[in-house]
Motif scaffolding. Structure first.
Motif, PDB file in Angstrom:
ATOM      1  N   TYR A 107       0.798  -1.211   0.000  1.00 52.73           N
ATOM      2  CA  TYR A 107       0.000   0.000   0.000  1.00 52.73           C
ATOM      3  C   TYR A 107       0.842   1.278   0.000  1.00 52.73           C
ATOM      4  O   TYR A 107       0.297   2.380  -0.085  1.00 52.73           O
ATOM      5  CB  TYR A 107      -0.919   0.042   1.227  1.00 52.73           C
ATOM      6  CG  TYR A 107      -2.049  -0.951   1.164  1.00 52.73           C
ATOM      7  CD1 TYR A 107      -3.194  -0.689   0.405  1.00 52.73           C
ATOM      8  CD2 TYR A 107      -1.980  -2.151   1.871  1.00 52.73           C
ATOM      9  CE1 TYR A 107      -4.233  -1.606   0.350  1.00 52.73           C
ATOM     10  CE2 TYR A 107      -3.021  -3.065   1.825  1.00 52.73           C
ATOM     11  CZ  TYR A 107      -4.140  -2.786   1.069  1.00 52.73           C
ATOM     12  OH  TYR A 107      -5.169  -3.694   1.016  1.00 52.73           O
ATOM     13  N   VAL A 115      -3.076   5.721  -2.855  1.00 45.82           N
ATOM     14  CA  VAL A 115      -4.511   5.807  -2.614  1.00 45.82           C
ATOM     15  C   VAL A 115      -5.294   4.813  -3.465  1.00 45.82           C
ATOM     16  O   VAL A 115      -6.239   4.173  -2.983  1.00 45.82           O
ATOM     17  CB  VAL A 115      -4.998   7.253  -2.847  1.00 45.82           C
ATOM     18  CG1 VAL A 115      -6.519   7.308  -2.900  1.00 45.82           C
ATOM     19  CG2 VAL A 115      -4.474   8.167  -1.751  1.00 45.82           C
ATOM     20  N   PHE A 170      -6.274   1.340  -2.293  1.00 48.27           N
ATOM     21  CA  PHE A 170      -7.263   1.176  -1.232  1.00 48.27           C
ATOM     22  C   PHE A 170      -8.608   1.687  -1.744  1.00 48.27           C
ATOM     23  O   PHE A 170      -8.921   2.873  -1.635  1.00 48.27           O
ATOM     24  CB  PHE A 170      -6.828   1.960   0.019  1.00 48.27           C
ATOM     25  CG  PHE A 170      -7.655   1.649   1.240  1.00 48.27           C
ATOM     26  CD1 PHE A 170      -7.446   0.484   1.955  1.00 48.27           C
ATOM     27  CD2 PHE A 170      -8.643   2.521   1.665  1.00 48.27           C
ATOM     28  CE1 PHE A 170      -8.198   0.189   3.084  1.00 48.27           C
ATOM     29  CE2 PHE A 170      -9.407   2.240   2.786  1.00 48.27           C
ATOM     30  CZ  PHE A 170      -9.186   1.071   3.497  1.00 48.27           C
ATOM     31  N   TYR A 189     -11.086   4.269  -0.065  1.00 48.88           N
ATOM     32  CA  TYR A 189     -10.710   5.661   0.212  1.00 48.88           C
ATOM     33  C   TYR A 189     -11.826   6.591  -0.272  1.00 48.88           C
ATOM     34  O   TYR A 189     -12.266   6.521  -1.415  1.00 48.88           O
ATOM     35  CB  TYR A 189      -9.405   6.003  -0.505  1.00 48.88           C
ATOM     36  CG  TYR A 189      -8.809   7.336  -0.110  1.00 48.88           C
ATOM     37  CD1 TYR A 189      -8.003   7.445   1.007  1.00 48.88           C
ATOM     38  CD2 TYR A 189      -9.056   8.484  -0.860  1.00 48.88           C
ATOM     39  CE1 TYR A 189      -7.438   8.656   1.375  1.00 48.88           C
ATOM     40  CE2 TYR A 189      -8.509   9.701  -0.502  1.00 48.88           C
ATOM     41  CZ  TYR A 189      -7.704   9.787   0.621  1.00 48.88           C
ATOM     42  OH  TYR A 189      -7.156  10.996   0.986  1.00 48.88           O
ATOM     43  N   LEU A 226     -13.343   9.082  -5.456  1.00 47.30           N
ATOM     44  CA  LEU A 226     -11.915   9.032  -5.690  1.00 47.30           C
ATOM     45  C   LEU A 226     -11.527   9.657  -7.024  1.00 47.30           C
ATOM     46  O   LEU A 226     -10.517  10.360  -7.132  1.00 47.30           O
ATOM     47  CB  LEU A 226     -11.430   7.581  -5.631  1.00 47.30           C
ATOM     48  CG  LEU A 226      -9.928   7.348  -5.797  1.00 47.30           C
ATOM     49  CD1 LEU A 226      -9.149   8.087  -4.725  1.00 47.30           C
ATOM     50  CD2 LEU A 226      -9.610   5.869  -5.770  1.00 47.30           C
ATOM     51  N   ARG A 230      -2.905  12.266  -5.678  1.00 52.18           N
ATOM     52  CA  ARG A 230      -3.668  12.130  -4.442  1.00 52.18           C
ATOM     53  C   ARG A 230      -2.957  11.301  -3.383  1.00 52.18           C
ATOM     54  O   ARG A 230      -3.396  11.252  -2.229  1.00 52.18           O
ATOM     55  CB  ARG A 230      -5.044  11.523  -4.753  1.00 52.18           C
ATOM     56  CG  ARG A 230      -5.964  12.504  -5.463  1.00 52.18           C
ATOM     57  CD  ARG A 230      -6.988  11.798  -6.317  1.00 52.18           C
ATOM     58  NE  ARG A 230      -6.371  11.197  -7.494  1.00 52.18           N
ATOM     59  CZ  ARG A 230      -6.987  11.016  -8.654  1.00 52.18           C
ATOM     60  NH1 ARG A 230      -8.243  11.384  -8.789  1.00 52.18           N
ATOM     61  NH2 ARG A 230      -6.366  10.468  -9.668  1.00 52.18           N
ATOM     62  N   ASP A 231      -1.869  10.644  -3.770  1.00 56.59           N
ATOM     63  CA  ASP A 231      -1.092   9.894  -2.780  1.00 56.59           C
ATOM     64  C   ASP A 231      -0.561  10.854  -1.723  1.00 56.59           C
ATOM     65  O   ASP A 231      -0.191  11.989  -2.021  1.00 56.59           O
ATOM     66  CB  ASP A 231       0.068   9.162  -3.460  1.00 56.59           C
ATOM     67  CG  ASP A 231      -0.410   8.081  -4.418  1.00 56.59           C
ATOM     68  OD1 ASP A 231      -1.614   7.765  -4.406  1.00 56.59           O
ATOM     69  OD2 ASP A 231       0.425   7.569  -5.192  1.00 56.59           O
ATOM     70  N   GLU A 246      -9.797  10.820   6.706  1.00 55.43           N
ATOM     71  CA  GLU A 246      -9.923   9.910   5.562  1.00 55.43           C
ATOM     72  C   GLU A 246      -8.626   9.142   5.358  1.00 55.43           C
ATOM     73  O   GLU A 246      -8.621   7.910   5.181  1.00 55.43           O
ATOM     74  CB  GLU A 246     -10.264  10.708   4.300  1.00 55.43           C
ATOM     75  CG  GLU A 246     -10.650   9.861   3.112  1.00 55.43           C
ATOM     76  CD  GLU A 246     -12.024   9.235   3.263  1.00 55.43           C
ATOM     77  OE1 GLU A 246     -12.082   8.006   3.472  1.00 55.43           O
ATOM     78  OE2 GLU A 246     -13.030   9.962   3.164  1.00 55.43           O
ATOM     79  N   CYS A 247      -7.507   9.857   5.405  1.00 54.69           N
ATOM     80  CA  CYS A 247      -6.206   9.218   5.225  1.00 54.69           C
ATOM     81  C   CYS A 247      -5.874   8.315   6.407  1.00 54.69           C
ATOM     82  O   CYS A 247      -5.309   7.224   6.233  1.00 54.69           O
ATOM     83  CB  CYS A 247      -5.124  10.290   5.062  1.00 54.69           C
ATOM     84  SG  CYS A 247      -5.294  11.286   3.566  1.00 54.69           S
ATOM     85  N   ALA A 293      -7.810   5.086   6.065  1.00 53.56           N
ATOM     86  CA  ALA A 293      -7.297   4.267   4.969  1.00 53.56           C
ATOM     87  C   ALA A 293      -5.998   3.566   5.358  1.00 53.56           C
ATOM     88  O   ALA A 293      -5.842   2.350   5.188  1.00 53.56           O
ATOM     89  CB  ALA A 293      -7.090   5.136   3.730  1.00 53.56           C
ATOM     90  N   GLN A 294      -5.043   4.316   5.894  1.00 53.91           N
ATOM     91  CA  GLN A 294      -3.741   3.710   6.208  1.00 53.91           C
ATOM     92  C   GLN A 294      -3.853   2.714   7.367  1.00 53.91           C
ATOM     93  O   GLN A 294      -3.157   1.687   7.381  1.00 53.91           O
ATOM     94  CB  GLN A 294      -2.716   4.800   6.521  1.00 53.91           C
ATOM     95  CG  GLN A 294      -3.011   5.573   7.788  1.00 53.91           C
ATOM     96  CD  GLN A 294      -2.266   6.891   7.871  1.00 53.91           C
ATOM     97  OE1 GLN A 294      -1.638   7.340   6.899  1.00 53.91           O
ATOM     98  NE2 GLN A 294      -2.326   7.536   9.018  1.00 53.91           N
TER      99      GLN A 294
END
Length: 374
Positions: free
Chosen positions: A132, A144, A147, A150, A158, A177-178, A234-235, A238-239
């Motif tokens: 990831y 991003v 996943f 996201y 997205l 967006r990463d 949000e990040c 996701a992570q």
């Protein structure tokens, strides 16, 4: 008890993962400056929530962090000719003094980002191992598109997302967006050793590492300001889920912003009202009343009339408490009903006002909101 879940877009019954126990995390402040009314409101919202959960019989573990390293702190240190650590420690001390005055109880655990860099590095390594995240010239980015979920917290599509706040355009990224998990060291900046070379953590990875460290890979409530929904939370979601393979948070709670003349309070706009300045003029309990007299999901404008009105309300409550009236249990029951309905502190304050007008003792109900009347 019902609370509004940002992820579900609706009120839901609060169902703990472990019966009788609540694990809660709230994003704290970035300590590059003094705390303002917007910070105070957020901190008091989650103070009332933690107080009420304990009153209701839950075993609560409440974690609230300090972000004590970031671009703003580094920039402030450069302007002052001092170190990032000196800036953050000075503002942490001022923060603690302000919050104690406002009756905001310390959380059970109050971690600093700089003291949890090894945990952040470990989490980043897990993300790289699971495919990831990727390394570019000493920087590490979360990919991003790897996943698909996201955007589920913020409701953003997205394919329509643009680079979020705090995300710099970098042609080395596989996708604009990463977002950064690790930033390689720049000359003169604080840095830690890592498998990718010296650097410092990205903003989002901090809370994931600290919440997992103290609450586990899944926990009950995560809160903060609505401005954190995207990109920060949000990040973070996701992570965290990408690294652990587990659902991250059961209930997301976000409070609306305090504004001035329709604008969010911010340093860049120069419209901040600092807590320390208010404390020079007003009783700390009045400041607290001003902040909790609105529902946490309601945005409101700070005006010149706000504090005098709160001070008058406090005077009425104190006078009623000193009169040693009866009827406090009925008022307390109404306040509990209000807090059971998505922490409606505005309804609770109105119930106490009505009780005072009817000759009831406001003391027990006010104490539940963190307002001591004696």
């Amino acid at each position: 008890m019902k609370i509004h879940n940002t992820m579900a877009r609706m009120k839901e019954e609060l169902v703990p993962m472990t019966p009788g126990e609540i694990k809660m995390y709230s994003c704290g402040v970035t300590v590059y400056d003094l705390s303002h009314v917007g910070h105070a409101r957020m901190l008091m919202v989650f103070d009332v929530i933690s107080r009420y959960l304990r009153f209701a019989g839950y075993r609560v573990t409440f974690v609230r962090n300090f972000t004590d390293i970031d671009d703003k702190i580094i920039r402030r240190a450069g302007q002052e000719g001092t170190s990032a650590r000196e800036v953050s420690e000075r503002n942490i001390a001022a923060f603690e003094q302000d919050m104690a005055a406002l009756g905001v109880l310390p959380p059970d655990i109050e971690p600093k980002a700089t003291e949890h860099v090894p945990e952040m590095i470990g989490l980043i390594e897990r993300l790289i191992a699971r495919g990831y995240a990727y390394v570019v010239d000493g920087d590490v980015y979360f990919e991003v598109r790897r996943f698909p979920a996201y955007g589920k917290l913020s409701g953003k599509n997205l394919d329509e997302l643009q680079a979020g706040a705090r995300v710099e355009v970098d042609e080395r990224k596989r996708d604009p967006r990463d977002f950064a998990l690790w930033k390689s060291a720049k000359p003169g900046e604080p840095a830690w050793e890592s498998p990718w070379g010296p650097g410092r953590p990205g903003w989002h990875i901090e809370c994931s590492a600290m919440s997992v460290r103290y609450l586990g890979e899944s926990f009950d409530i995560h809160g903060g300001g609505e401005d954190l929904i995207f990109p920060h939370h949000e990040c973070e979601a996701a992570q965290s889920e990408a690294a652990t393979g587990q659902p991250f948070v059961r209930h997301w709670m976000h409070q609306a912003m305090v504004r001035m003349d329709g604008e969010k309070m911010s340093k860049s706009l120069g419209n901040l009202v600092f807590v320390s300045d208010l404390l020079k003029t007003y009783d700390a309990r009045a400041i607290r009343l001003a902040c909790i007299s609105h529902h946490y999901r309601e945005s409101w404008d700070y005006t010149d009339e706000l504090m005098p009105e709160a001070a008058e309300r406090l005077d009425r409550w104190v006078a009623a408490a000193n009169a040693r009236r009866a009827g406090g249990d009925e008022v307390l029951a109404r306040v509990r009903a209000a807090l059971d309905d998505d922490m409606r502190t505005d309804v609770a304050v109105a119930a106490i006002d009505e009780g005072v007008s009817a000759g009831a003792d406001p003391t027990p109900a006010a104490a539940l909101l963190g307002v001591a009347l004696s």
